[in-house]
Write a protein that holds these residues in place. Structure first.
Motif, PDB file in Angstrom:
ATOM      1  N   PHE A   1     -12.850  25.445  -7.198  1.00 56.93           N
ATOM      2  CA  PHE A   1     -13.212  25.313  -8.844  1.00 56.93           C
ATOM      3  C   PHE A   1     -14.565  25.307  -9.106  1.00 56.93           C
ATOM      4  O   PHE A   1     -15.272  24.181  -9.506  1.00 56.93           O
ATOM      5  CB  PHE A   1     -12.685  23.674  -8.944  1.00 56.93           C
TER       6      PHE A   1
ATOM      7  N   PHE B   1      -5.473  20.316  -4.924  1.00 56.01           N
ATOM      8  CA  PHE B   1      -5.841  19.221  -6.126  1.00 56.01           C
ATOM      9  C   PHE B   1      -4.890  18.218  -6.182  1.00 56.01           C
ATOM     10  O   PHE B   1      -5.135  16.903  -6.513  1.00 56.01           O
ATOM     11  CB  PHE B   1      -6.178  19.819  -7.294  1.00 56.01           C
TER      12      PHE B   1
ATOM     13  N   MET C   1     -12.264  16.153 -12.149  1.00 55.48           N
ATOM     14  CA  MET C   1     -10.930  15.444 -12.612  1.00 55.48           C
ATOM     15  C   MET C   1     -11.166  14.681 -13.882  1.00 55.48           C
ATOM     16  O   MET C   1     -11.802  14.050 -14.126  1.00 55.48           O
ATOM     17  CB  MET C   1     -10.569  14.353 -11.406  1.00 55.48           C
ATOM     18  N   THR C   2     -10.034  15.251 -14.828  1.00 51.92           N
ATOM     19  CA  THR C   2     -10.024  14.470 -16.180  1.00 51.92           C
ATOM     20  C   THR C   2      -9.601  13.193 -16.181  1.00 51.92           C
ATOM     21  O   THR C   2      -8.429  12.849 -15.057  1.00 51.92           O
ATOM     22  CB  THR C   2      -8.941  15.401 -16.965  1.00 51.92           C
TER      23      THR C   2
ATOM     24  N   ARG D   1      -3.268   8.757 -14.937  1.00 47.69           N
ATOM     25  CA  ARG D   1      -3.972   8.610 -13.702  1.00 47.69           C
ATOM     26  C   ARG D   1      -4.565   7.323 -13.540  1.00 47.69           C
ATOM     27  O   ARG D   1      -4.492   6.933 -12.434  1.00 47.69           O
ATOM     28  CB  ARG D   1      -5.053   9.860 -13.530  1.00 47.69           C
TER      29      ARG D   1
ATOM     30  N   GLN E   1      -9.836  22.534 -21.994  1.00 46.31           N
ATOM     31  CA  GLN E   1      -9.214  23.380 -21.418  1.00 46.31           C
ATOM     32  C   GLN E   1      -8.931  24.721 -22.216  1.00 46.31           C
ATOM     33  O   GLN E   1      -9.000  24.590 -23.611  1.00 46.31           O
ATOM     34  CB  GLN E   1      -7.529  22.672 -21.558  1.00 46.31           C
TER      35      GLN E   1
ATOM     36  N   THR F   1      -2.452  19.699 -12.457  1.00 51.21           N
ATOM     37  CA  THR F   1      -3.922  19.454 -13.303  1.00 51.21           C
ATOM     38  C   THR F   1      -3.271  19.329 -14.938  1.00 51.21           C
ATOM     39  O   THR F   1      -2.152  19.275 -15.184  1.00 51.21           O
ATOM     40  CB  THR F   1      -4.661  21.083 -13.526  1.00 51.21           C
ATOM     41  N   THR F   2      -4.420  19.003 -15.715  1.00 52.79           N
ATOM     42  CA  THR F   2      -4.067  18.518 -17.141  1.00 52.79           C
ATOM     43  C   THR F   2      -3.500  19.762 -17.967  1.00 52.79           C
ATOM     44  O   THR F   2      -2.700  19.607 -18.525  1.00 52.79           O
ATOM     45  CB  THR F   2      -5.182  18.060 -17.893  1.00 52.79           C
TER      46      THR F   2
ATOM     47  N   GLU G   1     -11.759  17.055 -22.695  1.00 52.70           N
ATOM     48  CA  GLU G   1     -11.577  16.075 -21.752  1.00 52.70           C
ATOM     49  C   GLU G   1     -12.854  15.661 -21.053  1.00 52.70           C
ATOM     50  O   GLU G   1     -14.041  16.113 -20.892  1.00 52.70           O
ATOM     51  CB  GLU G   1     -10.646  16.389 -20.854  1.00 52.70           C
TER      52      GLU G   1
HETATM   53  N1  GLN Z   1      -9.674  18.860 -15.321  1.00 52.98           N
HETATM   54  C1  GLN Z   1      -8.304  19.275 -14.579  1.00 52.98           C
HETATM   55  C2  GLN Z   1      -7.723  17.997 -14.381  1.00 52.98           C
HETATM   56  O1  GLN Z   1      -8.178  17.125 -13.864  1.00 52.98           O
HETATM   57  C3  GLN Z   1      -8.546  20.280 -13.441  1.00 52.98           C
HETATM   58  C4  GLN Z   1      -9.262  20.059 -12.355  1.00 52.98           C
HETATM   59  C5  GLN Z   1      -9.279  20.670 -10.895  1.00 52.98           C
HETATM   60  O2  GLN Z   1      -8.324  21.602 -10.943  1.00 52.98           O
HETATM   61  N2  GLN Z   1      -9.984  20.566 -10.051  1.00 52.98           N
HETATM   62  O3  GLN Z   1      -6.282  18.107 -14.044  1.00 52.98           O
END
Ligand code: GLN
Length: 244
Positions: free
Chosen positions: A35, A73, A92-93, A98, A113, A140-141, A203
């Protein structure tokens, strides 16, 4: 006899020092090292990037020794919950869902995104994604939003961004929805791709810590706020994301 006693004492002191002096406490960080520029494997096989460096300076401040574990992930949150890792830093969002599973630190970066397409694509805006095949990274988000909005049958999950982008180049999907900084890296590394101007979602990135480890969360946030105040975090981000 005195000599023997002195020797025994000396040995005991050395053992005590080995146990105490050298071994600082470990901070085990989990991430998904595909990433860039947040985390990737450099030419020497080392995991580097914004998250790795932020974790390094925080561990240093806490007098802890950083260890980084590379994983998928979509297993990071479970790893935090089961305390296999102490903290997940993975671009990470922060999301409400979550937050049910883990605690998030204060945020340290913003993510957007975006949509990557082949240069000749007829996709121009988010609305054009309807009935297209969308590539995402599983869990992922980007995955979550697109599945909600365009239906599971139109979303293809890949284990990481590089695989999703490869599928786009082979026309197995029509676009990839992914975070903007990795997107820029992938587009630079692959000919014939572009990022649409339209932003799909904005985000906040933060570190995930077990709900049962408030002590670490507090220490982490305190260190983070000091490192924000003295410019360290900004400098790390600037090193990997040069101003345009
Ligand atoms: N920001 C996205 C998420 O949290 C992707 C993070 C990632 O792929 N490392 O889902």
């Amino acid at each position: 006899m005195k000599k023997l006693l002195a020797l025994i004492l000396a040995v005991l002191m050395m053992v005590a020092c080995f146990a105490g002096c050298g071994s600082s406490e470990k901070l085990v960080m989990g991430t998904n090292a595909s990433f860039p520029p947040y985390e990737f494997v450099d030419d020497n096989g080392k995991i580097v990037g914004i998250d790795a460096e932020i974790a390094e300076v925080i561990a240093e401040k806490l007098g802890m020794e950083l260890e980084i574990k590379d994983m998928e992930f979509d297993s990071l949150l479970t790893a935090v919950q089961s305390k296999t890792i102490d903290v997940a830093l993975a671009g990470m969002t922060v999301t409400d869902e979550r937050k049910l599973a883990v605690n998030f630190s204060d945020t340290y970066a913003t993510g957007v995104q975006v949509i990557i397409v082949n240069e000749a694509s007829d996709i121009k805006t988010v609305d054009d994604l309807k009935n297209k095949k969308i590539g995402v990274q599983a869990g992922t988000t980007g995955d979550i939003y697109c599945t909600d909005e365009f239906g599971q049958e139109n979303v293809k999950q890949y284990q990481n961004g590089a695989l999703a982008v490869a599928a786009l180049k082979n026309n197995q999907v029509d676009c990839v929805v992914i975070d903007n900084e990795p997107a820029k890296n992938y587009v630079k590394a692959n000919q014939g791709l572009k990022i649409l101007e339209t932003e799909y979602a904005v985000e906040d990135y933060a570190a995930a810590i077990s709900k049962e480890n408030n002590e670490l969360l507090e220490k982490f946030n305190k260190a983070l706020s000091e490192l924000k105040a003295d410019g360290t975090i900004d400098n790390i981000i600037k090193k990997y994301i040069p101003a345009e």
